[in-house]
Enzyme design. Structure first.
Site, PDB file in Angstrom:
ATOM      1  N   ARG A  97       2.199  65.473  96.465  1.00 33.28           N
ATOM      2  CA  ARG A  97       3.325  64.580  95.878  1.00 33.28           C
ATOM      3  C   ARG A  97       3.744  63.505  96.646  1.00 33.28           C
ATOM      4  O   ARG A  97       5.192  63.230  96.620  1.00 33.28           O
ATOM      5  CB  ARG A  97       4.635  65.812  95.413  1.00 33.28           C
ATOM      6  CG  ARG A  97       4.094  67.054  94.741  1.00 33.28           C
ATOM      7  CD  ARG A  97       3.215  66.765  93.355  1.00 33.28           C
ATOM      8  NE  ARG A  97       3.357  67.883  92.873  1.00 33.28           N
ATOM      9  CZ  ARG A  97       2.130  68.652  92.790  1.00 33.28           C
ATOM     10  NH1 ARG A  97       0.887  67.799  93.323  1.00 33.28           N
ATOM     11  NH2 ARG A  97       1.769  69.777  92.369  1.00 33.28           N
ATOM     12  N   SER A 145      10.780  68.587  87.457  1.00 37.61           N
ATOM     13  CA  SER A 145      11.001  69.228  88.497  1.00 37.61           C
ATOM     14  C   SER A 145      11.916  68.364  89.465  1.00 37.61           C
ATOM     15  O   SER A 145      11.626  67.257  89.781  1.00 37.61           O
ATOM     16  CB  SER A 145       9.733  69.397  89.548  1.00 37.61           C
ATOM     17  OG  SER A 145       8.873  70.172  88.566  1.00 37.61           O
ATOM     18  N   GLU A 174      13.331  65.276  94.014  1.00 35.11           N
ATOM     19  CA  GLU A 174      12.271  64.842  93.849  1.00 35.11           C
ATOM     20  C   GLU A 174      12.642  63.384  93.040  1.00 35.11           C
ATOM     21  O   GLU A 174      11.522  62.476  93.295  1.00 35.11           O
ATOM     22  CB  GLU A 174      11.399  65.528  92.849  1.00 35.11           C
ATOM     23  CG  GLU A 174       9.774  65.366  92.966  1.00 35.11           C
ATOM     24  CD  GLU A 174       8.888  66.004  92.121  1.00 35.11           C
ATOM     25  OE1 GLU A 174       8.482  67.120  92.862  1.00 35.11           O
ATOM     26  OE2 GLU A 174       8.772  65.964  90.815  1.00 35.11           O
TER      27      GLU A 174
HETATM   28  P1  NAP Z   1       4.078  77.567  88.952  1.00 37.27           P
HETATM   29  O1  NAP Z   1       2.569  77.450  88.278  1.00 37.27           O
HETATM   30  O2  NAP Z   1       4.940  78.481  88.616  1.00 37.27           O
HETATM   31  O3  NAP Z   1       4.033  77.513  90.651  1.00 37.27           O
HETATM   32  C1  NAP Z   1       4.955  77.445  91.448  1.00 37.27           C
HETATM   33  C2  NAP Z   1       4.670  77.042  92.824  1.00 37.27           C
HETATM   34  O4  NAP Z   1       3.467  77.963  93.281  1.00 37.27           O
HETATM   35  C3  NAP Z   1       3.967  75.302  92.925  1.00 37.27           C
HETATM   36  O5  NAP Z   1       4.432  75.267  94.211  1.00 37.27           O
HETATM   37  C4  NAP Z   1       2.732  75.729  92.843  1.00 37.27           C
HETATM   38  O6  NAP Z   1       1.881  74.903  93.602  1.00 37.27           O
HETATM   39  C5  NAP Z   1       2.368  77.176  93.452  1.00 37.27           C
HETATM   40  N1  NAP Z   1       1.278  77.822  93.157  1.00 37.27           N
HETATM   41  C6  NAP Z   1       1.094  78.758  92.116  1.00 37.27           C
HETATM   42  N2  NAP Z   1      -0.090  79.249  91.944  1.00 37.27           N
HETATM   43  C7  NAP Z   1      -0.821  78.695  93.063  1.00 37.27           C
HETATM   44  C8  NAP Z   1      -2.143  78.807  93.442  1.00 37.27           C
HETATM   45  N3  NAP Z   1      -3.119  79.601  92.814  1.00 37.27           N
HETATM   46  N4  NAP Z   1      -2.587  78.205  94.627  1.00 37.27           N
HETATM   47  C9  NAP Z   1      -1.720  77.334  95.192  1.00 37.27           C
HETATM   48  N5  NAP Z   1      -0.448  77.414  94.768  1.00 37.27           N
HETATM   49  C10 NAP Z   1       0.117  77.939  93.735  1.00 37.27           C
HETATM   50  O7  NAP Z   1       4.753  76.056  89.003  1.00 37.27           O
HETATM   51  P2  NAP Z   1       5.574  75.245  87.540  1.00 37.27           P
HETATM   52  O8  NAP Z   1       6.903  74.942  88.163  1.00 37.27           O
HETATM   53  O9  NAP Z   1       5.340  76.214  86.181  1.00 37.27           O
HETATM   54  O10 NAP Z   1       4.514  74.227  87.441  1.00 37.27           O
HETATM   55  C11 NAP Z   1       3.048  74.155  86.944  1.00 37.27           C
HETATM   56  C12 NAP Z   1       2.337  73.067  87.753  1.00 37.27           C
HETATM   57  O11 NAP Z   1       2.892  71.756  87.428  1.00 37.27           O
HETATM   58  C13 NAP Z   1       2.474  73.377  89.217  1.00 37.27           C
HETATM   59  O12 NAP Z   1       0.927  72.866  89.673  1.00 37.27           O
HETATM   60  C14 NAP Z   1       3.537  72.254  89.659  1.00 37.27           C
HETATM   61  O13 NAP Z   1       3.335  71.836  90.803  1.00 37.27           O
HETATM   62  C15 NAP Z   1       3.051  71.085  88.723  1.00 37.27           C
HETATM   63  N6  NAP Z   1       4.439  70.216  88.490  1.00 37.27           N
HETATM   64  C16 NAP Z   1       4.110  68.914  88.972  1.00 37.27           C
HETATM   65  C17 NAP Z   1       5.080  67.929  88.895  1.00 37.27           C
HETATM   66  C18 NAP Z   1       4.766  66.841  89.603  1.00 37.27           C
HETATM   67  O14 NAP Z   1       3.869  66.346  89.679  1.00 37.27           O
HETATM   68  N7  NAP Z   1       5.974  65.957  89.762  1.00 37.27           N
HETATM   69  C19 NAP Z   1       6.297  68.356  88.159  1.00 37.27           C
HETATM   70  C20 NAP Z   1       6.284  69.631  87.776  1.00 37.27           C
HETATM   71  C21 NAP Z   1       5.252  70.526  87.701  1.00 37.27           C
HETATM   72  P3  NAP Z   1       1.405  73.213  93.294  1.00 37.27           P
HETATM   73  O15 NAP Z   1       3.016  72.694  93.385  1.00 37.27           O
HETATM   74  O16 NAP Z   1       0.574  73.045  94.585  1.00 37.27           O
HETATM   75  O17 NAP Z   1       0.802  73.121  92.110  1.00 37.27           O
END
Ligand code: NAP
Length: 345
Positions: free
Chosen positions: A168, A245, A341
């Site tokens: 990010r 986020s 963020e």
């Molecule tokens: P989530 O799936 O509940 O995951 C929460 C956290 O756990 C995130 O840090 C995610 O990593 C990590 N995680 C979950 N499963 C994983 C795996 N199998 N291997 C490695 N790391 C894992 O997250 P959420 O809030 O519902 O969001 C879903 C996805 O959207 C996530 O990937 C999140 O990063 C992404 N997102 C991105 C942005 C952005 O780019 N600004 C904003 C909102 C959400 P990661 O963050 O590395 O994926």
């Protein structure tokens, strides 16, 4: 750029609340609607008002009025610029909506961006934060970008290495680059490899595909599953204003992760390539009692504690007060520092 000789695409005293998804009040002294890269050269140069770059406003906190020139990047266009045995090459204007680009590539039969469906914001903003979701990030599909150097008015082309992508993060977040209005990204080119592989390892995505009884999903089925998961968990800014986020997921030393896990055995931890450990900011916030809790007219969303929402009529200072309260409680409980963020204007 002297104030008396403003080009006709520069507007004065512009209300900004409808231009950011958190819907906070504030006005910009000047706002330029940039629909073509050559407009930027007309505004380039040293001196003049403070400059800042705005896309869809989905990652912005307005602290109040903005005394300066906002460059609203609205350059459109998307096209296939080439194809070889290995990949399709797709170029899009910085002002294109990100999700619409993802949908369009999938409709053309070019997979590769499906895990990044339903992320708010523009194409030009995507590399700045190196947006990512469900195990894929923009850097994985990025070839190059063009940007206008706002000091010289010249176009610069940056390849993947020059962007220094990280989790990010990118070179554009460093001082003196995009966020200070120095480099305005105008077009981005993506490389979509023909050797496609489904990325379905994340628990939420795997569960949604299982629920739909899809064992070998196509790229379009993955996008549909991502949309289903995200729209269940995340509030629609048109209904409940928010900036997605609100905090970065902290990446900490392995020893810190161990210490946390011995006190909180359920803490989610994800090992990184460099040996450090990524923690889920949403989990830390929830455990600190902030999920679904408000402070004044803002709160942390009830279905996803990582999202700060404007319950209606909030001002920038209320967002800052809630941010500080959440940071303080997470720090006190876990000894972990959370960093916001969004960009603060
Ligand atoms: P989530 O799936 O509940 O995951 C929460 C956290 O756990 C995130 O840090 C995610 O990593 C990590 N995680 C979950 N499963 C994983 C795996 N199998 N291997 C490695 N790391 C894992 O997250 P959420 O809030 O519902 O969001 C879903 C996805 O959207 C996530 O990937 C999140 O990063 C992404 N997102 C991105 C942005 C952005 O780019 N600004 C904003 C909102 C959400 P990661 O963050 O590395 O994926």
């Amino acid at each position: 750029m002297a104030d008396g000789q403003l080009p006709d695409f520069v507007l004065r005293d512009v209300e900004l609340s409808a231009r950011t998804t958190l819907a906070l009040p504030g006005r910009a002294t000047l706002l330029a609607e940039i629909t073509a890269a050559d407009q930027l050269a007309q505004l380039a140069g040293s001196g003049g008002p403070r400059r800042c770059i705005l896309g869809d406003g989905s990652n912005v906190v307005l602290s109040g009025d903005f005394d300066g020139l906002l460059l609203h990047m609205a350059i459109s266009g998307r096209e296939l610029i080439g194809e070889d045995d290995q990949a399709w090459y797709v170029r899009a204007g910085a002002g294109e909506n990100w999700h619409q680009l993802v949908t369009w590539t999938l409709e053309q039969g070019w997979p590769g961006l499906e895990n990044l469906a339903w992320i708010p914001g523009t194409v030009g903003a995507a590399p700045i934060q190196n947006i990512g979701a469900y195990g894929l990030e923009v850097a994985d599909r990025f070839l190059s970008l063009e940007a206008c150097d706002m000091l010289t008015g010249k176009t610069r082309r940056l390849d993947r290495a020059a962007c220094r992508f990280a989790y990010r993060d990118s070179v554009f977040k460093q001082q003196g680059w995009h966020l200070d209005g120095r480099l305005a990204i105008t077009r981005v080119t993506f490389r979509l490899p023909k050797a496609w592989q489904a990325l379905t390892g994340y628990a939420d995505l795997a569960a949604e595909l299982a629920r739909q009884q899809i064992a070998r999903p196509s790229a379009r089925e993955i996008a549909a599953a991502v949309i289903a998961v995200r729209s269940r968990k995340l509030p629609d800014p048109a209904v409940l204003p928010n900036a997605g986020s609100f905090f970065h997921n902290p990446v900490v030393d392995a020893a810190v992760g161990e210490r946390l896990a011995s006190a909180y055995p359920k803490v989610p931890r994800y090992l990184q390539a460099d040996g450090r450990v990524k923690l889920a900011a949403g989990w830390l916030i929830e455990q600190s009692g902030w999920k679904g809790r408000d402070l004044g007219r803002v709160g942390m969303y009830e279905k996803q504690a990582l999202v700060l929402v404007n319950r209606g009529g909030a001002r920038g200072e209320e967002v800052v007060a809630l941010m500080k309260a959440v940071q303080a409680d997470v720090r006190e409980r876990f000894g972990i520092e959370l960093f916001p963020e969004p960009v603060f204007l």
